[in-house]
Design a protein around this motif. Structure first.
Motif, PDB file in Angstrom:
ATOM      1  N   ILE A 164       0.870  -1.124  -0.046  1.00  0.00           N
ATOM      2  CA  ILE A 164       0.433   0.226   0.009  1.00  0.00           C
ATOM      3  C   ILE A 164       0.620   1.452   0.235  1.00  0.00           C
ATOM      4  CG2 ILE A 164      -1.249   1.430   1.417  1.00  0.00           C
ATOM      5  CD1 ILE A 164      -2.729  -1.536   2.160  1.00  0.00           C
ATOM      6  N   ILE A 165       2.264   0.921   0.627  1.00  0.00           N
ATOM      7  CA  ILE A 165       2.934   2.535   1.042  1.00  0.00           C
ATOM      8  C   ILE A 165       2.904   2.621  -0.669  1.00  0.00           C
ATOM      9  CG2 ILE A 165       5.183   2.820   1.935  1.00  0.00           C
ATOM     10  CD1 ILE A 165       4.914   1.602   4.238  1.00  0.00           C
ATOM     11  N   ILE A 177      -6.285   2.247  -5.404  1.00  0.00           N
ATOM     12  CA  ILE A 177      -5.299   0.956  -4.350  1.00  0.00           C
ATOM     13  C   ILE A 177      -6.074  -0.505  -3.978  1.00  0.00           C
ATOM     14  CG2 ILE A 177      -4.669   0.504  -2.104  1.00  0.00           C
ATOM     15  CD1 ILE A 177      -3.320   3.688  -2.102  1.00  0.00           C
ATOM     16  N   ALA A 178      -7.330   0.083  -4.594  1.00  0.00           N
ATOM     17  CA  ALA A 178      -7.786  -0.742  -4.091  1.00  0.00           C
ATOM     18  C   ALA A 178      -8.330  -1.226  -5.208  1.00  0.00           C
ATOM     19  CB  ALA A 178      -9.590  -0.470  -3.431  1.00  0.00           C
ATOM     20  N   GLU A 179      -8.497  -1.018  -6.182  1.00  0.00           N
ATOM     21  CA  GLU A 179      -9.015  -2.083  -7.117  1.00  0.00           C
ATOM     22  C   GLU A 179      -7.727  -3.296  -7.744  1.00  0.00           C
ATOM     23  OE1 GLU A 179      -9.633   1.382  -9.975  1.00  0.00           O
ATOM     24  OE2 GLU A 179     -11.289   0.874  -9.400  1.00  0.00           O
ATOM     25  N   VAL A 180      -6.529  -1.911  -7.897  1.00  0.00           N
ATOM     26  CA  VAL A 180      -4.656  -2.526  -7.577  1.00  0.00           C
ATOM     27  C   VAL A 180      -4.909  -4.061  -6.777  1.00  0.00           C
ATOM     28  CG1 VAL A 180      -2.430  -2.781  -7.585  1.00  0.00           C
ATOM     29  CG2 VAL A 180      -4.009  -1.664  -8.917  1.00  0.00           C
ATOM     30  N   MET A 181      -5.246  -4.015  -5.873  1.00  0.00           N
ATOM     31  CA  MET A 181      -4.697  -5.033  -4.425  1.00  0.00           C
ATOM     32  C   MET A 181      -6.161  -5.523  -4.000  1.00  0.00           C
ATOM     33  SD  MET A 181      -1.924  -2.921  -1.463  1.00  0.00           S
ATOM     34  CE  MET A 181      -2.013  -4.478  -0.670  1.00  0.00           C
ATOM     35  N   ARG A 182      -6.655  -5.564  -5.059  1.00  0.00           N
ATOM     36  CA  ARG A 182      -8.866  -6.332  -4.634  1.00  0.00           C
ATOM     37  C   ARG A 182      -9.103  -6.232  -3.080  1.00  0.00           C
ATOM     38  NH1 ARG A 182      -7.545 -11.804  -8.648  1.00  0.00           N
ATOM     39  NH2 ARG A 182      -7.505 -10.608 -10.854  1.00  0.00           N
ATOM     40  N   LEU A 183      -8.917  -5.024  -2.808  1.00  0.00           N
ATOM     41  CA  LEU A 183      -9.770  -4.740  -1.720  1.00  0.00           C
ATOM     42  C   LEU A 183     -10.803  -3.416  -1.216  1.00  0.00           C
ATOM     43  CD1 LEU A 183      -5.758  -4.114   0.160  1.00  0.00           C
ATOM     44  CD2 LEU A 183      -7.630  -6.327   0.638  1.00  0.00           C
ATOM     45  N   SER A 184     -11.165  -3.581  -0.718  1.00  0.00           N
ATOM     46  CA  SER A 184     -12.465  -2.611  -0.551  1.00  0.00           C
ATOM     47  C   SER A 184     -11.885  -1.052  -0.166  1.00  0.00           C
ATOM     48  CB  SER A 184     -13.727  -3.020   0.579  1.00  0.00           C
ATOM     49  OG  SER A 184     -12.955  -2.990   2.099  1.00  0.00           O
TER      50      SER A 184
END
Length: 222
Positions: A164-165, A177-184
């Motif tokens: 994330i950093i 970031i959410a899209e790239v890492m598949r997080l909410s």
């Protein structure tokens, strides 16, 4: 209700922003200022929650205003209104405690969102120029201005937090970031809050500077 002070040397901009922002149910413009001295007077009298601060004003510029205000009223959030050629001014304003900056000409919806974001304690950097800002941070990172972080705090960062950093270093928004890492989006916000607490950093802006200085995107995160 979020109390707002508008600081700009152009009367048309002051009046336009005041009319639009006062039409929003959760926002109230409590003062307007045409120069740096008026800004300081309004702050003492009105104690706004958020200041929309022009950089180039007579008598005292937005950078100096930001420094003085944050020294005395650290709880007041400041958003810099700027243009592309204000890089050095903007960096110094962020260094002195501004919560972010927007380009003049931003939509009213984006401006309203930025005010609410910084009021909640987060930072706001216009996505269109985040890369430009981070390049400038990279240049400054080679100079004297550094963000000190303890070694033990860095060792406590998890692999996910490092990823994330690295995205923050690249100028990615929470949604990206959410899209790239598949997080909410909420999970990303929680991770960022944890990272800031571990590193004892004030906000996302300081994290972005530190990320550039520590070359987060170059770490082996596989």
């Amino acid at each position: 209700m979020i109390k707002i002070l508008i600081a700009d040397d152009q009367e048309l901009i002051r009046q336009s922003l005041e009319i639009v922002l006062n039409s929003k149910p959760d926002l109230q413009v409590v003062g307007v200022a045409a120069d740096g001295q008026e800004v300081m007077q309004c702050v003492r009298q009105q104690r706004p929650d958020v200041i929309l601060m022009d950089i180039r004003m007579p008598k005292m510029d937005g950078v100096q205003c930001t420094k003085l205000i944050k020294e005395t009223y650290p709880e007041i959030k400041i958003v810099i209104l700027t243009t592309f050629d204000d890089d050095e001014y903007v960096f110094n304003a962020l260094k002195y405690g501004a919560s972010g900056y927007l380009l003049k000409g931003v939509s009213m919806d984006e401006l309203e969102n930025a005010i609410k974001v910084v009021h909640s304690g987060r930072a706001m950097i216009n996505p269109d120029i985040a890369t430009k800002v981070l390049k400038f941070f990279s240049h400054m990172a080679q100079a004297d201005y550094t963000i000190p972080v303890g070694t033990r705090a860095v060792e406590e960062l998890t692999k996910t937090e490092w990823k994330i950093i690295a995205q923050v270093e690249r100028g990615a928004t929470n949604k990206e970031i959410a899209e790239v890492m598949r997080l909410s989006d909420g999970t990303v916000r929680n991770y960022l809050s944890s990272i800031l607490n571990k590193l004892e950093l004030r906000d996302r802006t300081q994290l972005a500077i530190w990320a550039v200085q520590s070359h987060a995107s170059q770490r082996n995160l596989d």
